[in-house]
Design an enzyme around this catalytic site. Structure first.
Site, short mmCIF file in Angstrom:
data_model
loop_
_atom_site.label_atom_id
_atom_site.label_comp_id
_atom_site.label_asym_id
_atom_site.label_seq_id
_atom_site.Cartn_x
_atom_site.Cartn_y
_atom_site.Cartn_z
N GLY A 35 0.95 3.51 4.10
CA GLY A 35 1.81 2.35 4.18
C GLY A 35 1.44 1.35 3.12
O GLY A 35 0.58 1.62 2.27
N GLU A 61 7.37 4.68 0.94
CA GLU A 61 6.00 5.03 1.28
C GLU A 61 5.89 6.50 1.65
O GLU A 61 4.90 7.17 1.34
CB GLU A 61 5.50 4.17 2.45
N GLU A 69 3.17 8.17 -0.63
CA GLU A 69 1.87 8.48 -0.04
C GLU A 69 1.82 9.83 0.65
O GLU A 69 0.74 10.34 0.91
CB GLU A 69 1.48 7.38 0.95
N PRO A 101 -2.39 -12.03 15.31
CA PRO A 101 -2.90 -12.91 14.26
C PRO A 101 -4.15 -12.37 13.56
O PRO A 101 -4.26 -12.50 12.34
CB PRO A 101 -3.22 -14.19 15.03
N GLU A 104 -7.80 9.84 -0.66
CA GLU A 104 -7.70 11.15 -0.06
C GLU A 104 -6.70 11.09 1.08
O GLU A 104 -6.68 10.14 1.85
CB GLU A 104 -9.07 11.57 0.48
#
Lengths: 244, 244
Positions: free
Chosen positions: A47, A64, A68, A87, A118
């Site tokens: 991400g 993504e 990725e 938060p 990796e």
DNA sequence: AGAATAGTGTCTTTTAGACAGTATGGG
DNA sequence: CCCATACTGTCTAAAAGACACTATTCT
């Protein structure tokens, strides 16, 4: 929203992916090792931040997915899983992450990341049991994604997303058995799965295996929701609650 | 995420609420009239921007619930519905909205808003059929919320959230009938609802109605998921798909 | 007694679960 | 012919759907 000089706070928006697939009859999730702080060297979900202010969330998820995981949108189911915005979840500041759940059929190995040292498929049991430490709140996100998949297998045709475009009934049964961690009776499964209207439709040819009788091939049907649903066997590991 | 000078974009984060309740056996959603641009004078879901950078999303939802609907957290079911972040959805810029679904029992009328000129319960049919124009993409959000409620009525005890802490079986049946827009057989419903383990538990007293035999009172049971699920009657208004 | 709503019982059809045998390919 | 896998039936138990009657309160 008022005119009294107050301005609403801004946040950083990230998109994280829970990509599930089946390998050796077990569910795996794609993890990448982080190359930068925070959590450098720790594995995390693929991400990243929104590419630019005008990028659509679903587009970012697809980007993504390609960057990725090397996965194109074809044959990959992608749906929104939820928002994670506690938060303190990211030490860099207020980062709100939109998690997407992707289901992919078993694909050729290569998964080359750009900003990840990796990348690798990891059995979900190893993640959920705590055997593998994940960055941020990603273990929770994986847990939610797996639970979503388990649940949607009952009422939707999601199981077909784990298969290629063509599959046999035995393959489909393998999906249910792997995701639910149960054993199902092949005969009842055959009957049930073919009686659900629009779940799967037969296609011409048969698949020739290395050994044994060739199996009929099917593809995903037109209906996304299963009526009646597939029923998950009662797991003896269910919690009881106290009576007040 | 890289060190090449690129900085991730920031977005404004809003929280919107789909608050559903039952009034006169129909599902209603709470809408407020916007007092400021954009969409001034148009009705919208209650909600607003994050109060401050460190506010938790769920806390923000609870705050809006209190501010705009006058509802305290007690007896109100609140769950995340999804993220709505299409680039052009808000003319003020990139605003990403986290939608929450709230289910409340029928409550005393008063709904006094702070930054909303007028608040009111609107039948969901009027919204979904397009009879009522809503600001932003809020009609879509309402639609998703209603669909979520309809779906979760099958497999979870969500129906009890529409009732007060104590309710009769006939009341509960009314919830199912209203949300699903169907008629159910009272005898089969009695049998079914009491056979699902942990769905409802009887409490001592009975409710005295204006007329007729008093009914037994129940409260929500310990189990949140229903096994086996409640089955929704087949709606004759379902779509068929083409065969290729 | 009658009106109105609450609750229980029975029958039938459908579906789920358990289980065994036949079919079709490759050595 | 043997092995391995694919498929088809049958019986039984449980659940869903349809339907009718009894029960309790108030006026």
């Amino acid at each position: 929203m008022n005119d009294d000089g107050w301005v609403p706070p801004q946040v950083l928006l990230a998109v994280d992916l829970v990509i599930l697939t089946l390998r050796e009859s077990r569910m795996h999730v794609l993890l990448v090792e982080r190359g930068v702080e925070p959590f450098r060297g720790v594995r995390a979900l693929p991400g990243g931040f929104l590419g630019h202010v005008d990028e659509d969330l679903l587009d970012a998820a697809h980007r993504e997915l390609a960057e990725e995981a090397g996965l194109t949108a074809d044959h990959v189911h992608l749906e929104q899983l939820g928002v994670y915005g506690a938060p303190g979840r990211d030490p860099r500041g207020r980062v709100v992450s939109v998690a997407y759940l992707a289901i992919a059929p078993r694909l050729p190995e290569p998964v080359a990341g750009t900003d990840a040292l990796e990348a690798g498929w990891t059995p979900v049991d190893a993640v959920l049991s705590g055997g593998e430490r994940l960055a941020f709140d990603h273990r929770r996100i994986v847990s939610d994604g797996v639970e979503r998949a388990r649940s949607k297998l009952e009422s939707t045709a999601l199981a077909t997303a784990f298969c290629g475009p063509l599959f046999t009934i035995a393959e489909l049964q393998g999906v249910y058995e792997a995701v639910w961690s149960v054993r199902l009776d092949p005969r009842n499964f055959y009957r049930k799965v073919q009686s659900v209207d629009g779940f799967i439709e037969p296609v011409g040819p048969r698949r020739k295996p290395e050994v044994g009788r060739p199996a009929r091939l099917f593809r995903a049907g037109a209906h996304k929701t299963l009526r009646p649903p597939m029923t998950r066997p009662v797991d003896s590991t269910d919690e009881k609650a106290v009576e007040a």
